[in-house]
Each structure stands twice: as C-alpha cells, then as structure tokens.
Design a protein around this motif. Structure first.
Motif, PDB file in Angstrom:
ATOM      1  N   LEU A 213      10.131   1.306   9.849  1.00 47.31           N
ATOM      2  CA  LEU A 213       9.302   1.911  10.576  1.00 47.31           C
ATOM      3  C   LEU A 213       9.390   3.540  10.848  1.00 47.31           C
ATOM      4  N   LEU A 214      10.821   3.556  11.282  1.00 47.90           N
ATOM      5  CA  LEU A 214      11.319   4.992  11.782  1.00 47.90           C
ATOM      6  C   LEU A 214      11.252   5.892  10.725  1.00 47.90           C
ATOM      7  N   ALA A 215      11.692   5.458   9.546  1.00 47.34           N
ATOM      8  CA  ALA A 215      11.780   6.204   8.084  1.00 47.34           C
ATOM      9  C   ALA A 215      10.390   6.679   7.831  1.00 47.34           C
ATOM     10  N   ILE A 216       9.521   5.638   7.669  1.00 47.19           N
ATOM     11  CA  ILE A 216       7.950   5.945   7.426  1.00 47.19           C
ATOM     12  C   ILE A 216       7.237   6.987   8.312  1.00 47.19           C
ATOM     13  N   GLY A 217       7.340   6.422   9.499  1.00 46.01           N
ATOM     14  CA  GLY A 217       6.603   7.264  10.656  1.00 46.01           C
ATOM     15  C   GLY A 217       7.322   8.412  10.775  1.00 46.01           C
ATOM     16  N   GLY A 218       8.519   8.510  10.702  1.00 45.41           N
ATOM     17  CA  GLY A 218       9.069  10.075  10.951  1.00 45.41           C
ATOM     18  C   GLY A 218       8.984  10.904   9.840  1.00 45.41           C
ATOM     19  N   SER A 219       8.980  10.387   8.797  1.00 48.03           N
ATOM     20  CA  SER A 219       8.458  11.123   7.641  1.00 48.03           C
ATOM     21  C   SER A 219       7.243  11.697   7.493  1.00 48.03           C
ATOM     22  N   LEU A 220       6.149  10.821   7.989  1.00 51.67           N
ATOM     23  CA  LEU A 220       4.758  11.264   8.223  1.00 51.67           C
ATOM     24  C   LEU A 220       4.681  12.353   9.084  1.00 51.67           C
ATOM     25  N   LEU A 221       5.315  12.242  10.499  1.00 53.59           N
ATOM     26  CA  LEU A 221       5.375  13.192  11.380  1.00 53.59           C
ATOM     27  C   LEU A 221       5.832  14.467  11.076  1.00 53.59           C
ATOM     28  N   LEU A 222       6.800  14.488  10.402  1.00 49.66           N
ATOM     29  CA  LEU A 222       7.552  15.818  10.214  1.00 49.66           C
ATOM     30  C   LEU A 222       6.757  16.221   8.950  1.00 49.66           C
ATOM     31  N   LEU A 223       6.392  15.526   7.868  1.00 51.24           N
ATOM     32  CA  LEU A 223       5.496  16.205   6.881  1.00 51.24           C
ATOM     33  C   LEU A 223       4.084  16.657   7.433  1.00 51.24           C
ATOM     34  N   GLY A 224       3.574  16.095   8.238  1.00 49.18           N
ATOM     35  CA  GLY A 224       2.493  16.745   9.015  1.00 49.18           C
ATOM     36  C   GLY A 224       2.786  17.981   9.696  1.00 49.18           C
ATOM     37  N   LEU A 225       3.890  18.040  10.402  1.00 54.17           N
ATOM     38  CA  LEU A 225       4.427  19.299  11.040  1.00 54.17           C
ATOM     39  C   LEU A 225       4.558  20.360   9.989  1.00 54.17           C
ATOM     40  N   LEU A 226       5.079  19.982   9.079  1.00 53.40           N
ATOM     41  CA  LEU A 226       5.771  21.122   8.076  1.00 53.40           C
ATOM     42  C   LEU A 226       4.777  21.647   7.401  1.00 53.40           C
ATOM     43  N   GLU A 227       3.653  20.865   6.795  1.00 51.54           N
ATOM     44  CA  GLU A 227       2.738  21.258   5.801  1.00 51.54           C
ATOM     45  C   GLU A 227       1.428  21.627   6.655  1.00 51.54           C
ATOM     46  N   GLY A 228       1.162  21.344   7.744  1.00 52.13           N
ATOM     47  CA  GLY A 228      -0.276  21.163   8.408  1.00 52.13           C
ATOM     48  C   GLY A 228      -0.330  22.818   8.648  1.00 52.13           C
ATOM     49  N   GLY A 229      -1.325  23.424   8.429  1.00 51.28           N
ATOM     50  CA  GLY A 229      -1.557  24.732   8.428  1.00 51.28           C
ATOM     51  C   GLY A 229      -0.994  25.807   7.157  1.00 51.28           C
ATOM     52  N   VAL A 230      -0.549  25.050   6.288  1.00 46.14           N
ATOM     53  CA  VAL A 230       0.294  25.665   5.092  1.00 46.14           C
ATOM     54  C   VAL A 230      -0.436  25.179   3.960  1.00 46.14           C
ATOM     55  N   VAL A 231      -0.113  23.818   3.713  1.00 42.93           N
ATOM     56  CA  VAL A 231      -0.805  23.035   2.505  1.00 42.93           C
ATOM     57  C   VAL A 231      -2.140  22.668   2.940  1.00 42.93           C
ATOM     58  N   TRP A 232      -2.410  22.260   3.757  1.00 36.91           N
ATOM     59  CA  TRP A 232      -3.717  21.755   4.379  1.00 36.91           C
ATOM     60  C   TRP A 232      -4.046  22.236   5.688  1.00 36.91           C
ATOM     61  N   ALA A 233      -5.319  22.317   6.177  1.00 32.30           N
ATOM     62  CA  ALA A 233      -5.745  23.101   7.485  1.00 32.30           C
ATOM     63  C   ALA A 233      -5.504  22.027   8.600  1.00 32.30           C
ATOM     64  N   TRP A 234      -5.234  22.425   9.651  1.00 28.83           N
ATOM     65  CA  TRP A 234      -4.681  21.353  10.815  1.00 28.83           C
ATOM     66  C   TRP A 234      -5.931  20.384  11.222  1.00 28.83           C
ATOM     67  N   ASP A 235      -7.150  20.961  10.946  1.00 31.41           N
ATOM     68  CA  ASP A 235      -8.114  19.857  11.466  1.00 31.41           C
ATOM     69  C   ASP A 235      -8.907  19.452  10.070  1.00 31.41           C
ATOM     70  N   SER A 236      -8.029  19.421   9.065  1.00 31.00           N
ATOM     71  CA  SER A 236      -8.524  18.535   7.718  1.00 31.00           C
ATOM     72  C   SER A 236      -8.341  17.108   7.850  1.00 31.00           C
ATOM     73  N   ALA A 237      -8.900  16.436   6.948  1.00 31.68           N
ATOM     74  CA  ALA A 237      -8.786  15.165   6.853  1.00 31.68           C
ATOM     75  C   ALA A 237      -7.408  14.575   6.469  1.00 31.68           C
ATOM     76  N   ALA A 238      -6.763  15.418   5.720  1.00 31.12           N
ATOM     77  CA  ALA A 238      -5.531  14.971   5.351  1.00 31.12           C
ATOM     78  C   ALA A 238      -4.338  14.976   6.552  1.00 31.12           C
ATOM     79  N   SER A 239      -4.528  16.253   7.276  1.00 29.56           N
ATOM     80  CA  SER A 239      -3.495  16.288   8.547  1.00 29.56           C
ATOM     81  C   SER A 239      -4.017  15.340   9.534  1.00 29.56           C
ATOM     82  N   ILE A 240      -5.068  15.112   9.925  1.00 24.08           N
ATOM     83  CA  ILE A 240      -5.548  14.213  10.759  1.00 24.08           C
ATOM     84  C   ILE A 240      -4.964  12.708  10.400  1.00 24.08           C
ATOM     85  N   THR A 241      -5.295  12.160   9.161  1.00 27.82           N
ATOM     86  CA  THR A 241      -4.921  11.021   8.784  1.00 27.82           C
ATOM     87  C   THR A 241      -3.255  10.863   8.716  1.00 27.82           C
TER      88      THR A 241
END
Length: 484
Positions: A213-241
């Motif tokens: 749970l830590l590995a997957i949840g932490g990976s998703l959190l860091l992925l969202g923070l690292l790529e949000g506003g760069v690869v996809w918009a913060w308010d996009s479906a990908a970022s929110i999901t």
C-alpha cells in the motif's frame, strides 16, 4: 553484537576499525550523489543516440519515485534483518541498474533500468546514515556527518564534469559504467569489515500489505505531484484520478499500520516531538533544495547569460557550504543544544533566501553563488543535527525506520516543491503572458526573471517555515544505546 563490538562502536576500543566501514558508506553514498548530477549534462547525447526527447524527463522522475517509496521499506527491513544485507542489496541493485542503463537500446529500456537504480538508491542513502548512527556516538557523529556531506559537495563538481567529458569524448554510456568499480569496492569493504550480529526471531513478521500500500500509494502521490501541471493539467481527469487513488491507498495504509504487529512505518513515528520536528525540517529542506537545484541554474543561464557549466558551479556553492557547516555543527550542539544550533542554521537559511531575492538581471553570477553558499551553510547547521537528534532518540531496533522516515520526508518535500514552485512560476507567467503552460526553457531572460523571482519568494517562505519547524526540537536529547 558482542560487548567488545559495542565498546568499539562507542569509541572505547580500536577506532581505526570503523574507518573502512565509513569509507564503504561514503563510497556507496558517492554512487547516489554523483548519479544525481552526472546524467543531467549527458541528456542531449542520450537523446541523440536513443531518441525519445519527450520521454527523457522520466529518466529523473522514475528514479525519484523508486527511491522515495522504497526508503521506509528498507528502513524497516534493516531493523529486522540487519544493516549489512540491506546495504549490500542496495549497492547490488544500483550496480545492476547501472550496467543495464549502460547497455540500454532504447529510451523506454533506459527508463526501466533507471527504476532499478532508484530502488538501489532507496537503500543506500538511509541505511548508510543508519550505519553511521549505529557505530558513532553523538559527539562523533556530527564530524562524520560532515564527511558524508562532503561527498555530496565533491560530487556536485565531479558529476557535471564527468558527464561532460564522457558525453563529449567517450560515450554517455560510461556515466553508468563508472558506478561499477565504486559499487564493487564498497560491497567488498562492507563484506569484509562490517560485522554485525542480528537476532533473527521466528516471531518477526514483515508487513507485506503495508509495504504494498505504501509503495503504490506513495508512487501515485509523487507521480501526481511531479507530473501535475507538466504532463497533464491539475484539473484534468488524469490528475484527479491519480491523486484521489493515492489518498485512498495511503488512508488504507494508515489503517493497516494501526493493526500490524510490526508495521513498515509505525505510527508512533508521527507522535514524538523530536521526530516530528526532524521530519518536518527534512520535508522543508527537500522543498528548498529542489527549488534551488531547478531554478538557480535556469536563472544563471537565461537571465544572467552564463554557460551551463558556470550555472552548475553557482549551484554547487550550496553543496560547498553544507559540509563546512555540518562538520562544525557537532561542536556547537554539544555545547548549546540541538534546538539552538538548528535555529541558528535556519535563520542563516532565511538570510540566504533574502540575499537570493536581491539578485537581478544586472547582478554578477558570484552574487548568486554567494546566496547559495549562505543557504548551504544554514542547511548544514539545520539538517545534520536534526538527523543526529532523530537517530539518538531511539534504540537500535527502530533506528532504521526513523532514518528511513526522515529521508522519505525529504523526498516528499522535493516532490511537493516541484509542484508548488512550478505552479508559482507558471502563475506569474500566466499573469504576464496569458499562458500558464509556457515552456520556461524557451522564454527570454526578461520574461523569465519575474517567474523565477516568484519561486525565490516561495523559497523564502519555506525558509521561514523551517525556523518554525526546528523551534519544536528539544534542546537536549537522552541518547539511546548505539547497538543492541
């Protein structure tokens, strides 16, 4: 450990026997430190050879993700199985990843192999610091922390230079192959000279659900923070999901840890004053470091008009000041206490951040380097004592978990810093240009300067928060036993 080994760890016996162990730790940390800077200068050569220009940022993101989420897991395993096997595992994974990166045939393959390197780095950094905490007393540890910090300082100069030399005159692949002799030497010394005796009880149970749970949840959190506003918009479906899934999995992780017999990240880590102050400080230090390492070179090149090499050396002034302060910090906190020393350092960070705000397009690059040097001094006086305080407040059985949590907090801080500072820079540009997704690299200096100054204001705010965080650190801490 035997009584003789404990005496030696405490400095009562033959001090020289700890020297090779420290050297092995420094070599291992050097692998991670050099890798942090050597690849950046070789990216153009890598892209020319393998292609995949749009994918190359993942060379850094996947490494950071793998390193960050594995740190707490390695910390717990080191408490259960001992430091030596986990450290050797980390070095082995890093060397394996380096070999595979060196023979990579495509950008996707190189990205995948960087993940293996990141998993190795996730063990090397925290377990190396834990070993130091095991074999040196509080009085000795500050000086030793200075030695380890100097590895980063030296690497900040050696890394870019080696990357440029290999890319221009040999092959970019050698930036990975150079890790092989260093890793083998570190593993050989650790195998021969580092002796530990760990009581392996049948009752020990690894918290696999918590780890997953830590590995997957932490990976998703860091992925969202690292790529949000760069690869996809913060308010996009990908970022929110992605961020929503991270919250759900990390919430489940907390619930699992509350019931686990031997949790990967015990919740009591969040309930101790010393650890809360140390981890909050680490998070803010991660924010500051990513802000400087990302935007200072950009400011130097685009606004001040320097070369990439000069811009790198301007940033390296920070990693020059850090080990100087770290080596002096021990003499200070032994006399005046941890909180006083860390407050002194954090105030210096605020002063350095203030100096950074005075740098403009007409300033000399030395003025920028001087501000970075002052910030480095402040971080050396703040960061090293906080790690020593955290390690000294717990016994051997939980020192790995505590060190891992501290390193994890710094990694999360870096990811948060990327997101916040990117949003600040884009917000300033949006206000001026009406384009919140402008490419910073392509903008002229006169347009870019206000955006980076916005980041510097954010760094100054983080520096003030660092003062608040270290104010909660107790001034004196009862040192726990060095070994079991």
């Amino acid at each position: 450990m035997t009584t003789e080994e404990i005496d030696r760890a405490a400095g009562v016996g033959l001090r020289s026997e700890r020297g090779p162990i420290l050297l092995a730790v420094m070599l291992s940390v050097g692998l991670v430190a050099i890798d942090a800077t050597i690849l950046a200068t070789a990216v153009p050569s890598v892209v020319d050879d393998l292609g995949g220009f749009t994918q190359f940022p993942w060379l850094f993101s996947i490494y950071l993700l793998a390193q960050a989420v594995s740190v707490p897991i390695y910390g717990k395993l080191a408490d259960l199985r001992g430091r030596k096997p986990i450290m050797l595992l980390g070095v082995g994974l890093f060397v394996l990843g380096s070999v595979l990166c060196g023979i990579a045939w495509s950008m996707p393959a190189l990205i995948a192999f960087r993940l293996i390197q990141g998993l190795g780095a996730g063990a090397i950094q925290p377990i190396g610091m834990t070993i130091v905490g095991d074999i040196y007393t509080v009085a000795e540890r500050a000086k030793v922390q200075g030695y380890i910090a100097s590895v980063w300082g030296i690497s900040s100069f050696v890394g870019p230079a080696l990357g440029g030399v290999f890319s221009d005159f040999v092959s970019w692949r050698w930036i990975f192959f150079v890790n092989i002799p260093l890793g083998l030497a570190a593993a050989w010394v650790l195998t021969r000279r580092f002796k530990e005796s760990v009581e392996r009880q049948a009752s020990h149970k690894i918290d696999y659900p918590g780890a997953v749970l830590l590995a997957i949840g932490g990976s998703l959190l860091l992925l969202g923070l690292l790529e949000g506003g760069v690869v996809w918009a913060w308010d996009s479906a990908a970022s929110i999901t992605i961020l929503a899934a991270a919250v759900v999995l990390l919430t489940a992780f907390v619930l699992v840890e509350r019931r686990a017999a031997e949790p990967i990240l015990p919740l009591w880590v969040l309930g101790q004053r010393v650890l809360n102050s140390a981890n909050s400080s680490a998070l803010l230090i991660g924010v500051l470091m990513i802000g400087l390492s990302t935007y200072v070179p950009l400011f130097a090149q685009k606004v001040l008009g320097t070369s990439a090499l000069v811009a790198g050396f301007a940033l390296a002034a920070m990693t020059l000041g850090w080990p100087i302060a770290a080596s002096l910090a021990g003499r200070i906190y032994l006399r005046v206490g941890f909180r006083t020393t860390m407050l002194f350092g954090s105030v210096i960070v605020v002063i350095g951040a203030g100096l950074l705000l005075t740098v403009d397009s007409g300033s000399a690059v030395l003025r920028l380097a001087a501000a970075c040097f002052v910030i480095g001094l402040g971080l050396g006086f703040s960061a090293s004592p906080s790690v020593v305080a955290a390690q000294s407040s717990v016994a051997w059985q939980t020192r790995g978990v505590v060190t891992g949590a501290n390193m994890f907090a710094r990694s999360v801080g870096s990811a948060v810093g990327v997101a916040v500072f990117g949003a600040v820079a884009n917000g300033v540009l949006a206000a001026r240009l009406g384009d919140s997704h402008a490419d910073l690299e392509t903008l002229p200096g006169e347009v870019l300067a206000p955006a980076i100054h916005g980041v510097y204001y954010g760094a100054a705010a983080a520096a003030v928060l660092l003062v608040v965080a270290v104010a909660f650190m107790p001034n004196r801490i009862v040192e726990q036993p060095l070994a079991k």
